[in-house]
Design a protein around this motif. Structure first.
Motif, PDB file in Angstrom:
ATOM      1  N   LEU A 184       0.822  -1.212   0.000  1.00 25.99           N
ATOM      2  CA  LEU A 184       0.000   0.000   0.000  1.00 25.99           C
ATOM      3  C   LEU A 184       0.857   1.262   0.000  1.00 25.99           C
ATOM      4  O   LEU A 184       0.542   2.240  -0.686  1.00 25.99           O
ATOM      5  N   LYS A 185       1.947   1.244   0.758  1.00 24.26           N
ATOM      6  CA  LYS A 185       2.812   2.431   0.833  1.00 24.26           C
ATOM      7  C   LYS A 185       3.567   2.673  -0.472  1.00 24.26           C
ATOM      8  O   LYS A 185       3.694   3.802  -0.924  1.00 24.26           O
ATOM      9  N   GLU A 186       4.053   1.587  -1.069  1.00 25.73           N
ATOM     10  CA  GLU A 186       4.876   1.715  -2.272  1.00 25.73           C
ATOM     11  C   GLU A 186       4.051   1.674  -3.559  1.00 25.73           C
ATOM     12  O   GLU A 186       4.554   1.980  -4.636  1.00 25.73           O
ATOM     13  N   SER A 187       2.789   1.248  -3.456  1.00 26.73           N
ATOM     14  CA  SER A 187       1.927   1.054  -4.623  1.00 26.73           C
ATOM     15  C   SER A 187       2.614   0.135  -5.644  1.00 26.73           C
ATOM     16  O   SER A 187       2.715   0.450  -6.826  1.00 26.73           O
ATOM     17  N   LYS A 188       3.051  -1.000  -5.156  1.00 31.29           N
ATOM     18  CA  LYS A 188       3.702  -2.030  -5.963  1.00 31.29           C
ATOM     19  C   LYS A 188       3.225  -3.398  -5.469  1.00 31.29           C
ATOM     20  O   LYS A 188       2.736  -3.528  -4.346  1.00 31.29           O
ATOM     21  N   PRO A 189       3.386  -4.443  -6.290  1.00 31.85           N
ATOM     22  CA  PRO A 189       3.002  -5.782  -5.836  1.00 31.85           C
ATOM     23  C   PRO A 189       3.950  -6.300  -4.742  1.00 31.85           C
ATOM     24  O   PRO A 189       5.103  -5.869  -4.647  1.00 31.85           O
ATOM     25  N   VAL A 190       3.430  -7.231  -3.940  1.00 29.61           N
ATOM     26  CA  VAL A 190       4.246  -7.958  -2.971  1.00 29.61           C
ATOM     27  C   VAL A 190       3.982  -9.457  -3.124  1.00 29.61           C
ATOM     28  O   VAL A 190       2.967  -9.867  -3.687  1.00 29.61           O
ATOM     29  N   TYR A 191       4.917 -10.243  -2.612  1.00 35.00           N
ATOM     30  CA  TYR A 191       4.856 -11.709  -2.688  1.00 35.00           C
ATOM     31  C   TYR A 191       4.795 -12.268  -1.276  1.00 35.00           C
ATOM     32  O   TYR A 191       5.612 -11.903  -0.423  1.00 35.00           O
ATOM     33  N   ILE A 192       3.800 -13.114  -1.018  1.00 29.04           N
ATOM     34  CA  ILE A 192       3.684 -13.776   0.288  1.00 29.04           C
ATOM     35  C   ILE A 192       3.553 -15.271   0.042  1.00 29.04           C
ATOM     36  O   ILE A 192       2.581 -15.726  -0.575  1.00 29.04           O
ATOM     37  N   SER A 193       4.539 -16.045   0.515  1.00 24.56           N
ATOM     38  CA  SER A 193       4.475 -17.509   0.435  1.00 24.56           C
ATOM     39  C   SER A 193       4.109 -18.047   1.810  1.00 24.56           C
ATOM     40  O   SER A 193       4.738 -17.674   2.812  1.00 24.56           O
ATOM     41  N   ILE A 194       3.097 -18.900   1.869  1.00 23.88           N
ATOM     42  CA  ILE A 194       2.600 -19.406   3.155  1.00 23.88           C
ATOM     43  C   ILE A 194       2.675 -20.934   3.168  1.00 23.88           C
ATOM     44  O   ILE A 194       2.096 -21.594   2.294  1.00 23.88           O
ATOM     45  N   GLY A 195       3.382 -21.474   4.129  1.00 17.78           N
ATOM     46  CA  GLY A 195       3.499 -22.929   4.261  1.00 17.78           C
ATOM     47  C   GLY A 195       2.129 -23.588   4.298  1.00 17.78           C
ATOM     48  O   GLY A 195       1.219 -23.127   5.004  1.00 17.78           O
ATOM     49  N   CYS A 196       1.978 -24.660   3.550  1.00 18.11           N
ATOM     50  CA  CYS A 196       0.650 -25.262   3.377  1.00 18.11           C
ATOM     51  C   CYS A 196       0.068 -25.844   4.657  1.00 18.11           C
ATOM     52  O   CYS A 196      -1.144 -26.041   4.757  1.00 18.11           O
ATOM     53  N   ASN A 197       0.904 -26.112   5.662  1.00 20.43           N
ATOM     54  CA  ASN A 197       0.411 -26.704   6.910  1.00 20.43           C
ATOM     55  C   ASN A 197       0.115 -25.670   7.987  1.00 20.43           C
ATOM     56  O   ASN A 197      -0.263 -26.022   9.107  1.00 20.43           O
ATOM     57  N   LEU A 198       0.238 -24.385   7.676  1.00 19.48           N
ATOM     58  CA  LEU A 198       0.143 -23.347   8.711  1.00 19.48           C
ATOM     59  C   LEU A 198      -1.188 -22.607   8.808  1.00 19.48           C
ATOM     60  O   LEU A 198      -1.527 -22.127   9.888  1.00 19.48           O
ATOM     61  N   PRO A 199      -1.966 -22.448   7.735  1.00 17.12           N
ATOM     62  CA  PRO A 199      -3.132 -21.551   7.820  1.00 17.12           C
ATOM     63  C   PRO A 199      -4.148 -21.902   8.899  1.00 17.12           C
ATOM     64  O   PRO A 199      -4.799 -21.002   9.437  1.00 17.12           O
ATOM     65  N   ALA A 200      -4.313 -23.174   9.237  1.00 14.77           N
ATOM     66  CA  ALA A 200      -5.386 -23.566  10.154  1.00 14.77           C
ATOM     67  C   ALA A 200      -4.934 -23.723  11.599  1.00 14.77           C
ATOM     68  O   ALA A 200      -5.748 -24.032  12.475  1.00 14.77           O
ATOM     69  N   ILE A 201      -3.655 -23.525  11.898  1.00 12.69           N
ATOM     70  CA  ILE A 201      -3.146 -23.747  13.260  1.00 12.69           C
ATOM     71  C   ILE A 201      -3.347 -22.478  14.090  1.00 12.69           C
ATOM     72  O   ILE A 201      -2.860 -21.402  13.711  1.00 12.69           O
ATOM     73  N   PRO A 202      -4.051 -22.574  15.238  1.00 10.41           N
ATOM     74  CA  PRO A 202      -4.238 -21.390  16.089  1.00 10.41           C
ATOM     75  C   PRO A 202      -2.894 -20.891  16.618  1.00 10.41           C
ATOM     76  O   PRO A 202      -1.978 -21.668  16.884  1.00 10.41           O
ATOM     77  N   HIS A 203      -2.801 -19.573  16.776  1.00 10.54           N
ATOM     78  CA  HIS A 203      -1.595 -18.976  17.357  1.00 10.54           C
ATOM     79  C   HIS A 203      -2.005 -17.687  18.059  1.00 10.54           C
ATOM     80  O   HIS A 203      -2.845 -16.934  17.554  1.00 10.54           O
TER      81      HIS A 203
END
Length: 593
Positions: A184-203
């Motif tokens: 948002l600040k730079e008005s450019k794309p960003v890349y986010i890679s997320i480990g497939c086993n992580l999205p559902a684990i509470p933290h």
């Protein structure tokens, strides 16, 4: 305030807080990375995410689907998902897409590079390997057969402004929020890679709803601003016939309002560079058209190039916008205003002076000078109308665009594909609030299909009018399917002239001739009786008039695909001129060693 809703299986989900409250949530329930990412996308304004499923991103997609304010739009391929996020960002201010590791990531690269070139904040999310596989000697599928998983990351490093590889929940919150806020600040794309086993684990770091970002406004260096304004005012106030030219970086600088403040105060003629079209109101009495060197709007180029001072606001001078480096512009007469820098002639150049601040302050110091506007009105001759046609005469492209001009309004947006549509659409006079988009800097053929999908999904208050050549359409045609599935009602003019016309005018050869398709038959096959879609073939002006009447009448709520047959040599005069000059620039011999 808390509300509860029943889930499809009859169980009661965790409470959902009202937008005004950000209560602490029990991490055992829904304090997960997947939910945080979904809520963060909603918080920044994303309502549609363009995706292609793959085994590494499926759990993450579950969490995006579970967010009631997000709509997951499945695309036919990753390239179109990226183009759709690009189009969405143009209409909405930010876009997002989700693909799978490497096979998806490398497929979407071209679209993300285009978004980078156009200064669009696109959040590109990739479902990555299981976090346990990092640092091991394992070889995974969807890779090039090496235990090193960094190839995708390396490819994204040059076309995104921030890269986050999330394979540990302890710093996931920080990485995700840093990536998105940087986009948002730079008005450019960003890349986010997320480990497939992580999205559902509470933290515990995800126990609360995302706190809205506070992005501190950038404030100009006051001393630099004052010096730039004083010098610029002196430079302009001594000029006899100055002009102002708007460029594509007006968007990233968020300076359109300030631009018009300066234009109103100065009284100068207002022109736009081709890639700035749509960013400046064309119904303003001082608007004189597109400045594009030798292929400018009639009389616009003459006024700009004969001026003794020109203010270029947010320009990009490349080989395409300069018509093969042939602009008759002198640096010593130029005031160049970039998003964070002002350069005056061959002299002063000051950084950390922001465009909107500078234009607003300069508007108070500049003297009104309408000399160039008066000169323009003296030499201007209204455009002629196409020659009288014979009954059943084959449709000419200039006649097609005469009808498109009558079709557009403040309730429409024009998407122009790379090719002759660039030049024909530049000649459209945009009514107030009519959107306009094309991809000039990157110029990737096929961009407009995905961009039309994304723009229409974001700008539901407008009907998109897309002008696409047959060669470009063949690159990305599949996502007509997604438009139908989403219930979109765009009007697509497919210009069938038998090949890559823009390439023909730069350098012709047999490679510019393509296999002809039955385009309406292709779209009908994709339609397959599901959803609202209407097609027509147009060969004469009578056919065109009837097709437009149907598209705006009985089929106004349908996706309308109108195949327009044109002679292969029926091109705009601007393309002929531009093509020869770009060809000359491309064929320059090597400099002597």
């Amino acid at each position: 305030m808390e509300t509860e809703t029943e889930t499809p299986n009859g169980s009661t989900p965790c409470p959902t807080s009202a937008p005004s409250a950000i209560p602490l949530r029990p991490s055992s329930c829904d304090g997960t990375m997947g939910r945080h990412l979904a809520r963060r996308l909603v918080e920044i304004g994303v309502r549609d995410v363009f995706s292609v499923p793959g085994d590494f991103n499926l759990t993450l997609l579950d969490h995006l689907i579970a967010e009631p304010e997000l709509n997951l739009v499945g695309c036919c391929n990753e390239l179109n998902a990226g183009y759709a996020a690009d189009g969405y960002a143009r209409a909405k201010g930010v876009g997002a897409c989700v693909v799978t590791f490497t096979v998806g990531g490398l497929s979407i690269l071209n679209a993300i590079a285009g978004a980078y070139s156009e200064n669009l904040p696109v959040i590109c999310i990739v479902g990555g390997p299981n976090s346990n596989d990092y640092g091991t000697n394992r070889i995974l599928h969807h890779t090039i057969g090496l235990p090193d998983f960094s190839q995708e990351l390396q490819c994204f490093q040059t076309i995104t402004c921030f890269q986050a590889v999330v394979n540990n929940l302890d710093d996931a919150h920080e990485l995700i929020d840093t990536a998105i806020s940087t986009a948002l600040k730079e008005s450019k794309p960003v890349y986010i890679s997320i480990g497939c086993n992580l999205p559902a684990i509470p933290h515990p770091t995800f126990a609360r709803d995302p706190v809205p970002f506070f992005l501190a406004p950038r404030v100009s260096n006051q001393a630099g601003l004052e010096a730039a304004v004083e010098e610029a005012a002196a430079f302009l106030n001594k000029a006899v016939k100055p002009v102002i030219v708007g460029g594509p970086k007006l968007r990233v600088a968020k300076a359109q309002k300030a631009f018009m403040e300066f234009a109103e105060a100065s009284g100068y003629p207002i022109a736009v560079m081709p890639s700035g079209k749509g960013l400046v109101p064309e119904n303003h009495p001082h608007f004189i058209g597109t400045y594009w060197g030798a292929v400018s709007t009639s009389y616009c180029g003459e006024i700009v190039e004969s001026a003794d001072a020109y203010v270029f606001v947010g320009p990009i001078f490349n080989d395409y916008s300069s018509v093969g480096y042939s602009l008759l512009i002198k640096k010593e007469k130029s005031l160049i205003v970039q998003p964070n820098r002002v350069t005056i002639g061959n002299g002063l150049s000051l950084g950390w002076v922001f465009m909107a601040d500078f234009l607003t302050a300069l508007a108070k110091k500049v003297k009104t000078n309408t000399t160039a506007v008066e000169n323009y009105r003296r030499i201007y001759v209204p455009p002629g109308i196409p020659l009288k046609r014979e009954k059943d005469e084959p449709l000419r492209v200039n006649v097609l665009f005469k009808h498109i001009q009558a079709l557009i309004s403040g309730d429409t947006a024009v998407i122009a594909e790379t090719g002759d549509s660039w030049f024909n659409c530049q000649k459209l006079r945009l009514p107030e609030n009519c959107g306009y988009e094309f991809q000039m800097q990157y110029g990737s053929i096929g961009w407009s299909v995905g961009a039309t999908l994304g723009y229409a999904q974001a700008a539901t208050d407008k009907r998109v009018i897309a002008c696409i050549g047959d060669g470009s359409f063949q690159v990305t045609a599949q996502d007509i399917s997604t438009m139908i599935r989403c219930g979109q009602r765009s009007i697509i003019f497919l210009i069938n002239n038998g090949g890559y016309t823009i390439e023909v005018e730069i350098h012709d050869g047999p490679y510019n001739v393509i296999k002809n398709w039955d385009y309406t038959g292709f779209v009908s096959a994709i339609h397959n009786g599901q959803g609202k879609c209407w097609t027509a073939k147009v060969r004469t002006e009578e056919d065109l008039t009837e097709a437009i009447a149907t598209a705006t009448g009985a089929e106004k709520d349908s996706l309308c695909f109108i195949e327009v047959f044109a002679h292969k040599d029926d091109t705009s005069k601007e393309l002929l001129e531009w093509g020869s000059r770009v060809a000359a620039a491309n064929s320059r011999p090597p400099n002597p060693q």
